[in-house]
Design a protein around this motif. Structure first.
Motif, PDB file in Angstrom:
ATOM      1  N   ALA A 148      -1.378 -50.666 -20.782  1.00  0.00           N
ATOM      2  CA  ALA A 148      -1.757 -49.339 -20.292  1.00  0.00           C
ATOM      3  C   ALA A 148      -2.973 -48.799 -21.042  1.00  0.00           C
ATOM      4  CB  ALA A 148      -0.585 -48.375 -20.425  1.00  0.00           C
ATOM      5  N   TYR A 149      -2.913 -48.844 -22.371  1.00  0.00           N
ATOM      6  CA  TYR A 149      -4.021 -48.371 -23.204  1.00  0.00           C
ATOM      7  C   TYR A 149      -4.136 -49.270 -24.424  1.00  0.00           C
ATOM      8  CZ  TYR A 149      -3.775 -43.858 -20.743  1.00  0.00           C
ATOM      9  OH  TYR A 149      -3.783 -42.874 -19.802  1.00  0.00           O
ATOM     10  N   HIS A 176      -7.374 -42.372 -30.304  1.00  0.00           N
ATOM     11  CA  HIS A 176      -8.373 -41.353 -29.969  1.00  0.00           C
ATOM     12  C   HIS A 176      -7.717 -40.192 -29.225  1.00  0.00           C
ATOM     13  CE1 HIS A 176     -12.227 -39.597 -29.019  1.00  0.00           C
ATOM     14  NE2 HIS A 176     -11.896 -39.550 -27.746  1.00  0.00           N
ATOM     15  N   LYS A 177      -6.836 -40.494 -28.275  1.00  0.00           N
ATOM     16  CA  LYS A 177      -6.107 -39.446 -27.553  1.00  0.00           C
ATOM     17  C   LYS A 177      -5.261 -38.615 -28.526  1.00  0.00           C
ATOM     18  CE  LYS A 177      -3.860 -40.211 -23.846  1.00  0.00           C
ATOM     19  NZ  LYS A 177      -2.835 -40.834 -22.968  1.00  0.00           N
ATOM     20  N   PHE A 178      -4.641 -39.289 -29.483  1.00  0.00           N
ATOM     21  CA  PHE A 178      -3.803 -38.631 -30.483  1.00  0.00           C
ATOM     22  C   PHE A 178      -4.630 -37.625 -31.278  1.00  0.00           C
ATOM     23  CE2 PHE A 178      -1.541 -38.227 -34.498  1.00  0.00           C
ATOM     24  CZ  PHE A 178      -0.206 -38.328 -34.172  1.00  0.00           C
ATOM     25  N   GLN A 217       5.144 -30.127 -31.807  1.00  0.00           N
ATOM     26  CA  GLN A 217       5.666 -30.325 -30.458  1.00  0.00           C
ATOM     27  C   GLN A 217       4.671 -29.879 -29.387  1.00  0.00           C
ATOM     28  OE1 GLN A 217       8.896 -27.905 -28.523  1.00  0.00           O
ATOM     29  NE2 GLN A 217      10.051 -29.812 -28.748  1.00  0.00           N
ATOM     30  N   ILE A 218       3.998 -28.750 -29.608  1.00  0.00           N
ATOM     31  CA  ILE A 218       3.029 -28.259 -28.626  1.00  0.00           C
ATOM     32  C   ILE A 218       1.876 -29.248 -28.480  1.00  0.00           C
ATOM     33  CG2 ILE A 218       1.342 -26.447 -28.130  1.00  0.00           C
ATOM     34  CD1 ILE A 218       3.263 -24.473 -29.491  1.00  0.00           C
ATOM     35  N   GLU A 219       1.387 -29.759 -29.600  1.00  0.00           N
ATOM     36  CA  GLU A 219       0.297 -30.733 -29.565  1.00  0.00           C
ATOM     37  C   GLU A 219       0.746 -32.044 -28.925  1.00  0.00           C
ATOM     38  OE1 GLU A 219      -2.244 -29.420 -33.544  1.00  0.00           O
ATOM     39  OE2 GLU A 219      -0.464 -30.676 -33.742  1.00  0.00           O
ATOM     40  N   TYR A 220       1.998 -32.412 -29.146  1.00  0.00           N
ATOM     41  CA  TYR A 220       2.509 -33.651 -28.547  1.00  0.00           C
ATOM     42  C   TYR A 220       2.575 -33.525 -27.027  1.00  0.00           C
ATOM     43  CZ  TYR A 220       5.118 -37.998 -28.110  1.00  0.00           C
ATOM     44  OH  TYR A 220       5.494 -39.287 -27.780  1.00  0.00           O
ATOM     45  N   VAL A 221       2.978 -32.361 -26.545  1.00  0.00           N
ATOM     46  CA  VAL A 221       2.977 -32.116 -25.093  1.00  0.00           C
ATOM     47  C   VAL A 221       1.554 -32.237 -24.554  1.00  0.00           C
ATOM     48  CG1 VAL A 221       3.369 -30.389 -23.294  1.00  0.00           C
ATOM     49  CG2 VAL A 221       5.072 -30.715 -25.098  1.00  0.00           C
ATOM     50  N   ALA A 222       0.579 -31.714 -25.288  1.00  0.00           N
ATOM     51  CA  ALA A 222      -0.828 -31.825 -24.886  1.00  0.00           C
ATOM     52  C   ALA A 222      -1.278 -33.287 -24.906  1.00  0.00           C
ATOM     53  CB  ALA A 222      -1.708 -31.000 -25.815  1.00  0.00           C
ATOM     54  N   PHE A 223      -0.829 -34.029 -25.884  1.00  0.00           N
ATOM     55  CA  PHE A 223      -1.144 -35.456 -26.000  1.00  0.00           C
ATOM     56  C   PHE A 223      -0.653 -36.224 -24.782  1.00  0.00           C
ATOM     57  CE2 PHE A 223       0.633 -39.559 -27.847  1.00  0.00           C
ATOM     58  CZ  PHE A 223      -0.563 -40.253 -27.798  1.00  0.00           C
ATOM     59  N   LYS A 224       0.524 -35.877 -24.300  1.00  0.00           N
ATOM     60  CA  LYS A 224       1.099 -36.565 -23.142  1.00  0.00           C
ATOM     61  C   LYS A 224       0.600 -36.010 -21.817  1.00  0.00           C
ATOM     62  CE  LYS A 224       3.673 -39.394 -23.628  1.00  0.00           C
ATOM     63  NZ  LYS A 224       3.494 -40.841 -23.905  1.00  0.00           N
ATOM     64  N   ARG A 244     -12.460 -30.505 -25.376  1.00  0.00           N
ATOM     65  CA  ARG A 244     -12.886 -31.593 -26.259  1.00  0.00           C
ATOM     66  C   ARG A 244     -13.356 -32.803 -25.455  1.00  0.00           C
ATOM     67  NH1 ARG A 244      -8.555 -31.511 -31.358  1.00  0.00           N
ATOM     68  NH2 ARG A 244      -9.074 -29.390 -32.039  1.00  0.00           N
ATOM     69  N   ILE A 245     -12.665 -33.092 -24.355  1.00  0.00           N
ATOM     70  CA  ILE A 245     -13.079 -34.203 -23.502  1.00  0.00           C
ATOM     71  C   ILE A 245     -14.438 -33.901 -22.873  1.00  0.00           C
ATOM     72  CG2 ILE A 245     -12.533 -35.522 -21.414  1.00  0.00           C
ATOM     73  CD1 ILE A 245      -9.561 -35.072 -22.064  1.00  0.00           C
TER      74      ILE A 245
END
Length: 218
Positions: free
Chosen positions: A103-104, A111-113, A126-133, A144-145
């Motif tokens: 997949a990646y 980099h996504k992390f 947890q909030i950042e992890y939701v954004a990561f996914k 940022r992208i």
């Protein structure tokens, strides 16, 4: 609405609805199926009212299903129960789920992390992890992208992307750099739906708006 943008939109819908990133073009049957679903009045055309409604519907479905799933996954990845996820903790999950990096690649995931790490402390709450996914539905990640896109396309480093930089971007034209038809399509896309203020350049805000069209059409 340009054909290129409609194809981009259909691929986006496929990714959101299936929760996967596709590296190949949709086949004709998939495109026709999505087109018919979006074409609410059945007149064979996608208008400016049908497109936003459908994209919003897909994003809402994505968020409804994936945010709770990401929160649940966060708890399982946080193996030491310290309410944060380190790269090493996530890497263990990644290697277990996708040992061949189909997949990646590990570089892409790292980099996504880092992109999802809003406060730059090297770990994800947890909030950042939701954004990561769910990166394409998170505002600070989108910014940022967009910045990365700007820096990648902006070969003369003047802080914007002009038509020539967009059309002849080397990294995305490896296989078709001499294809004049692709040149024409890129020019049409740039002028038709990307350069919204018609100043002949793409700035950071326009790039961000292009990204968030998967949530709504601006």
């Amino acid at each position: 609405m340009s054909n290129l943008f409609i194809c981009f939109l259909l691929i986006t819908i496929h990714e959101v609805s299936s929760n996967e990133v596709t590296d190949v073009e949709l086949n004709e049957e998939q495109i026709e199926s999505y087109f018919k679903q979006i074409d609410g009045d059945g007149n064979g055309k996608l208008d400016k009212t049908e497109l936003p409604i459908w994209v919003r519907k897909m994003v809402d479905a994505h968020m409804k299903n994936n945010v709770p799933a990401a929160k649940k996954e966060f708890k399982s990845v946080d193996t030491n129960r310290d309410t944060i996820v380190t790269w090493d903790e996530y890497r263990l999950k990644m290697v277990k789920d996708d040992p061949q990096h189909v997949a990646y690649t590990e570089k892409e995931q790292k980099h996504k992390f880092r992109t999802a790490d809003e406060n730059g402390d090297g770990v994800l709450n947890q909030i950042e992890y939701v954004a990561f996914k769910n990166p394409m539905t998170t505002d600070y990640v989108l910014k940022r992208i967009a910045q990365e896109l700007l820096e990648d396309f902006d070969t003369n480093k003047d802080g914007s992307v002009d038509l020539a930089e967009f059309v002849h971007h080397e990294a995305s034209r490896v296989d078709d750099k001499d294809n004049t038809e692709i040149d024409k399509l890129r020019r049409m896309e740039f002028r038709g739906s990307m350069d919204t203020n018609r100043d002949k350049i793409l700035d950071l805000d326009e790039l961000r708006r292009i990204l968030i069209r998967r949530e709504k059409l601006l």
